[in-house]
Design a protein around this motif. Sequence first.
Motif, PDB file in Angstrom:
ATOM      1  N   ASN A 129      15.815  29.210 -10.798  1.00  0.00           N
ATOM      2  CA  ASN A 129      16.775  28.147 -10.400  1.00  0.00           C
ATOM      3  C   ASN A 129      17.015  27.104 -11.114  1.00  0.00           C
ATOM      4  OD1 ASN A 129      18.720  27.376  -7.890  1.00  0.00           O
ATOM      5  ND2 ASN A 129      17.040  25.598  -7.997  1.00  0.00           N
ATOM      6  N   GLN A 171      14.478  27.450   0.431  1.00  0.00           N
ATOM      7  CA  GLN A 171      14.288  28.221  -0.724  1.00  0.00           C
ATOM      8  C   GLN A 171      15.452  29.241  -0.772  1.00  0.00           C
ATOM      9  OE1 GLN A 171      12.246  28.298  -2.933  1.00  0.00           O
ATOM     10  NE2 GLN A 171      10.028  27.688  -2.515  1.00  0.00           N
ATOM     11  N   ALA A 172      16.125  29.564   0.445  1.00  0.00           N
ATOM     12  CA  ALA A 172      17.514  30.103   0.214  1.00  0.00           C
ATOM     13  C   ALA A 172      18.613  29.945  -0.429  1.00  0.00           C
ATOM     14  CB  ALA A 172      17.868  30.513   1.830  1.00  0.00           C
ATOM     15  N   ASN A 173      18.467  28.474  -0.898  1.00  0.00           N
ATOM     16  CA  ASN A 173      19.484  27.757  -1.928  1.00  0.00           C
ATOM     17  C   ASN A 173      19.103  27.966  -3.244  1.00  0.00           C
ATOM     18  OD1 ASN A 173      21.164  27.074   0.473  1.00  0.00           O
ATOM     19  ND2 ASN A 173      19.771  25.151   0.875  1.00  0.00           N
ATOM     20  N   ASN A 174      17.892  28.701  -3.455  1.00  0.00           N
ATOM     21  CA  ASN A 174      17.434  28.746  -4.909  1.00  0.00           C
ATOM     22  C   ASN A 174      17.551  30.066  -5.311  1.00  0.00           C
ATOM     23  OD1 ASN A 174      16.515  25.984  -4.918  1.00  0.00           O
ATOM     24  ND2 ASN A 174      14.438  26.738  -4.323  1.00  0.00           N
ATOM     25  N   TYR A 175      18.509  30.268  -6.176  1.00  0.00           N
ATOM     26  CA  TYR A 175      18.953  31.715  -6.880  1.00  0.00           C
ATOM     27  C   TYR A 175      18.192  31.856  -8.057  1.00  0.00           C
ATOM     28  CZ  TYR A 175      22.388  32.660  -3.305  1.00  0.00           C
ATOM     29  OH  TYR A 175      23.102  32.686  -2.088  1.00  0.00           O
ATOM     30  N   ARG A 205      22.005  38.754  -9.230  1.00  0.00           N
ATOM     31  CA  ARG A 205      21.705  37.310  -8.590  1.00  0.00           C
ATOM     32  C   ARG A 205      21.221  37.325  -7.199  1.00  0.00           C
ATOM     33  NH1 ARG A 205      25.019  32.988  -7.072  1.00  0.00           N
ATOM     34  NH2 ARG A 205      24.132  31.004  -7.787  1.00  0.00           N
ATOM     35  N   TYR A 206      20.536  36.756  -6.971  1.00  0.00           N
ATOM     36  CA  TYR A 206      19.769  36.714  -5.597  1.00  0.00           C
ATOM     37  C   TYR A 206      19.123  35.387  -5.196  1.00  0.00           C
ATOM     38  CZ  TYR A 206      15.928  37.957  -8.512  1.00  0.00           C
ATOM     39  OH  TYR A 206      14.910  37.706  -9.416  1.00  0.00           O
ATOM     40  N   PRO A 207      18.854  35.212  -3.870  1.00  0.00           N
ATOM     41  CA  PRO A 207      18.158  33.932  -3.453  1.00  0.00           C
ATOM     42  C   PRO A 207      16.652  34.477  -3.485  1.00  0.00           C
ATOM     43  CG  PRO A 207      18.866  34.910  -1.640  1.00  0.00           C
ATOM     44  CD  PRO A 207      19.718  35.682  -2.715  1.00  0.00           C
ATOM     45  N   PHE A 210      16.160  35.096   1.768  1.00  0.00           N
ATOM     46  CA  PHE A 210      17.129  35.131   2.289  1.00  0.00           C
ATOM     47  C   PHE A 210      17.246  33.913   3.430  1.00  0.00           C
ATOM     48  CE2 PHE A 210      16.755  39.226   0.436  1.00  0.00           C
ATOM     49  CZ  PHE A 210      17.836  39.317  -0.299  1.00  0.00           C
ATOM     50  N   ASN A 211      18.612  33.595   3.889  1.00  0.00           N
ATOM     51  CA  ASN A 211      18.669  32.862   4.968  1.00  0.00           C
ATOM     52  C   ASN A 211      18.363  33.349   6.470  1.00  0.00           C
ATOM     53  OD1 ASN A 211      21.462  34.012   5.474  1.00  0.00           O
ATOM     54  ND2 ASN A 211      22.148  32.484   3.987  1.00  0.00           N
ATOM     55  N   ARG A 215      21.822  38.539   4.485  1.00  0.00           N
ATOM     56  CA  ARG A 215      21.180  39.033   3.029  1.00  0.00           C
ATOM     57  C   ARG A 215      22.290  39.138   1.936  1.00  0.00           C
ATOM     58  NH1 ARG A 215      16.944  43.278   4.516  1.00  0.00           N
ATOM     59  NH2 ARG A 215      18.631  44.011   5.853  1.00  0.00           N
TER      60      ARG A 215
END
Length: 387
Positions: A129, A171-175, A205-207, A210-211, A215
């Motif tokens: 990220n 952490q869900a905003n970190n890809y 590309r993935y978090p 997941f939020n 997913r």
Amino acid sequence: MDPIIKKQRIASLILKEKIDELSKSEKEELTSWLQASPKNKKIYARLQEKSFSEDIARYQQISTTRGLDNYRRRYVQTNKRLLGKWYWAAAVAVFIIGIATLFFYQEEHPTVAKTTISPGSSKAMLILNNGEIISLSEKNKTEIVATEELSIRNEGSRLRYTASENTKNEQANNYNELIVPKGGEFTLTLSDGTKVWLNSQSKIRYPVIFNDITREVYLEGEAYFEVAKDPQHPFHVNARNGVNIEVLGTSFNVRSYTDENAIETVLEEGSVRMSQGKDAVILSPGNKAVYLPNEPIQLTTVNTELYTAWRHGQYIFMEESVENILKQLSRWYDIEVFYSNEAAKSVVFSGDVRKYDDINTLLEAMEIAGGIHFRINGKTLIVSYSE
């Protein structure tokens, strides 16, 4: 008849004769071929001096239930799906290609250059990220991130994310992005336990985690997914051109290369929904969905092993054009393909290649089968065709 098909046909008749499975009409066909020229008789006579016991045993195993069961035990969850008639037919076709190679070696020697083109290996590039780039391979197994909340570990051929229960949602905003180059492959385990096999020249590309709602991942290239079941949080694969594949928990293959018009999904287990705008289809196991620009999504029934064998270290081709075969292989062997004439692209071939062998064996089989000729110049494969 196409020369490749003709030679494979004669090879199959000689094989059947050796195992006493030749019908009356097939015997007449073989006799007619023998009488067509003295050259054919010489080839046939030479073959009678050779022993094909190992090859015949292989053929007979392929044509039994036991042979299929062995394949299922190795690669397939037997109770969940069947190979059906296609795999038997493909295996026999592959065998006949092998016999044709031996058979027509009596007639003409392969001209493919002996330069070795080595297969690919496990390698990838991880972009964190913060923009940091980390090279991944068998040689640099390491813990990339290690905190109480999150672990990211390179295990040599697999990148594994493990999140603790108290991992913060921020952490869900970190890809992160995993990029597999030509001549590479890599496996990824996401923080929810979903496993992803990435084929050559692909990226995802993935978090990091997941939020709480959904997913979602973004794919370019080809990947096989085994999605961890979580009915409360649907899993989405976003491909090119606004194509989206939605699942709850299933196993499927997605192919979405930028140099190919089609985007396709092949489902092995579970159920998925493939959509593009308002156009959508629901796939059942054994279905393939194909999206082409400005056309409705097409749904057909296929044998999934044709599309997923690459994950098990094998490419299988059943009546595929040389252009399609070499497009796939060029990614894995990291080569460029040049056609000296357009006719070479449309020649049809059936066979297989083990991913971890050099490419020469397949090229020689294709040459001997008829018409196709190869020349290797560095990392470029030059292809020509003559009637």
